[in-house]
Design a protein around this motif. Structure first.
Motif, short mmCIF file in Angstrom:
data_model
loop_
_atom_site.label_atom_id
_atom_site.label_comp_id
_atom_site.label_asym_id
_atom_site.label_seq_id
_atom_site.Cartn_x
_atom_site.Cartn_y
_atom_site.Cartn_z
N TYR A 191 9.53 -1.18 -2.78
CA TYR A 191 8.83 -1.54 -1.28
C TYR A 191 7.95 -2.53 -1.21
CZ TYR A 191 6.42 -0.54 3.34
OH TYR A 191 6.49 -1.84 4.69
N HIS A 192 7.92 -3.65 -0.04
CA HIS A 192 7.52 -4.80 -0.17
C HIS A 192 7.14 -4.87 1.09
CE1 HIS A 192 11.11 -6.87 1.20
NE2 HIS A 192 11.94 -5.68 -0.09
N THR A 193 6.15 -5.58 1.20
CA THR A 193 5.69 -6.22 2.34
C THR A 193 5.14 -7.52 2.43
OG1 THR A 193 4.82 -6.03 4.22
CG2 THR A 193 4.00 -4.70 2.02
N HIS A 235 7.23 5.24 3.57
CA HIS A 235 8.19 5.42 2.71
C HIS A 235 6.83 6.26 1.65
CE1 HIS A 235 10.16 4.58 -1.75
NE2 HIS A 235 10.94 3.64 -0.99
N GLU A 236 7.65 7.15 0.84
CA GLU A 236 7.08 8.36 0.03
C GLU A 236 5.94 7.87 -0.58
OE1 GLU A 236 7.74 12.49 -1.81
OE2 GLU A 236 9.77 11.03 -1.26
N GLY A 282 1.34 1.26 -7.81
CA GLY A 282 1.74 2.27 -7.88
C GLY A 282 1.22 2.93 -8.71
N THR A 283 1.43 4.49 -8.68
CA THR A 283 0.76 5.00 -9.23
C THR A 283 0.91 4.83 -10.84
OG1 THR A 283 1.95 6.38 -9.83
CG2 THR A 283 0.41 6.78 -7.70
N ARG A 319 1.04 -10.52 -0.42
CA ARG A 319 2.45 -9.61 -0.31
C ARG A 319 1.89 -8.93 -1.70
NH1 ARG A 319 6.03 -13.34 -2.73
NH2 ARG A 319 7.73 -11.75 -2.86
N VAL A 320 2.80 -7.61 -1.30
CA VAL A 320 2.44 -6.19 -2.19
C VAL A 320 4.24 -5.93 -2.08
CG1 VAL A 320 1.96 -4.38 -2.15
CG2 VAL A 320 0.58 -6.40 -1.16
N ALA A 321 4.76 -5.76 -3.60
CA ALA A 321 6.06 -4.62 -4.03
C ALA A 321 5.14 -2.93 -4.46
CB ALA A 321 6.30 -6.00 -5.12
N VAL A 322 5.66 -2.97 -4.41
CA VAL A 322 5.30 -0.74 -4.41
C VAL A 322 6.42 -0.90 -5.73
CG1 VAL A 322 4.71 1.31 -3.80
CG2 VAL A 322 4.39 -0.12 -2.40
N MET A 323 5.48 0.01 -6.36
CA MET A 323 6.33 0.09 -7.32
C MET A 323 6.63 1.82 -8.33
SD MET A 323 6.60 -2.23 -10.87
CE MET A 323 7.89 -1.47 -11.63
#
Length: 266
Positions: free
Chosen positions: A231-233, A244-245, A44-45, A220-224
């Motif tokens: 979002y997760h993948t 996803h934006e 995440g940013t 695995r990745v979780a986007v915050m």
């Protein structure tokens, strides 16, 4: 191994500044699991809440609500004494390798600190163990006599990694561990982390804003974004094509603007 369940947290003002307007929700109902031997990327940013979540997982910051369970043990139900029971199995490597160490200590002293805290070793055995750890992270045992100012940034981060693995932990929280390094040392540290994960069975929570890094090392990745996992993948290599934006903002920060130059990513 690790379960984070509906964790929320806010930071507010103090004294006369304290008000609902001053309070800011940093984490909002965050949940995820981490299995043994897995590297989960928390992407995440800046300001997304990643580092706060990392501190909560490490037992350094009690959440406003929610649960953090490590190997069946709930971190915040029994206060500091409870957290100490799992402290040796939870270690961390931080972004600023220089501020993470005492500049007056030698590498041997830095790496040996957790060993002195948790194990009773003779001076000779302690010296042997720190030498082995230095060699395990690609340095020489003789480097143990050096102080932080005598190492490059990449070398000192290896010292920090050696300290983190000294007690053979089960989980290491890596909070932007390569962002202050040049690209050559970033690659070397990522390779080292991958090798250690495979050789000694480590699990990682890899906190970063670097989409290329998570594609290199994470399972695995979780986007915050704005305190939430949006979002997760289980397929990090698919991130550049995610719609996803929040993911696309991270992708666009790295990739050239013209689509024809993006073929190496997809």
């Amino acid at each position: 191994m690790l379960q984070v369940h509906q964790v929320s947290h806010s930071y507010g003002g103090s004294g006369w500044r304290k008000s609902k307007a001053a309070a800011g929700k940093v984490l909002d109902n965050v949940s995820f699991d981490l299995e043994p031997g897995c590297c989960l990327g928390l992407l995440g940013t800046s300001g997304a809440g990643k580092s706060t979540l990392g501190k909560i997982v490490l037992g350094l910051q009690k959440p406003a609500s929610g649960q953090v369970t490590f190997e069946g043990f709930e971190l915040y139900t029994k206060g500091r004494q409870g957290i100490r029971k799992v402290r040796r199995d939870l270690q961390a490597v931080f972004q600023d390798c220089y501020s993470a160490v005492n500049p007056l200590m030698t590498a041997d002293h830095i790496i040996g600190e957790p060993l002195r805290n948790y194990e009773r070793l003779s001076p000779a055995e302690l010296k042997r163990r720190t030498g082995e750890l230095l060699e395990q992270v690609g340095l020489a045992a003789e480097d143990g006599s050096k102080r932080p100012s005598q190492f490059s940034g990449g070398q000192l981060q290896r010292v920090n990694i050696a300290r983190a693995i000294a007690l053979k932990p089960k989980l290491i929280v890596l909070d932007e561990p390569i962002s202050s390094l040049d690209m050559v040392h970033q690659t070397l540290i990522l390779d080292l982390l991958s090798e250690l994960k495979d050789s000694i069975g480590l699990s990682y929570l890899f906190i970063t804003h670097d989409i290329q890094a998570v594609m290199t090392i994470c399972d695995r990745v979780a986007v915050m974004d704005k305190g939430q996992i949006v979002y997760h993948t289980d397929s990090p290599s698919s991130l550049p094509s995610a719609e996803h934006e929040a993911v696309q903002r991270l992708v666009s920060a790295v990739l050239p603007q013209h689509p024809s130059l993006r073929t190496s990513w997809v």
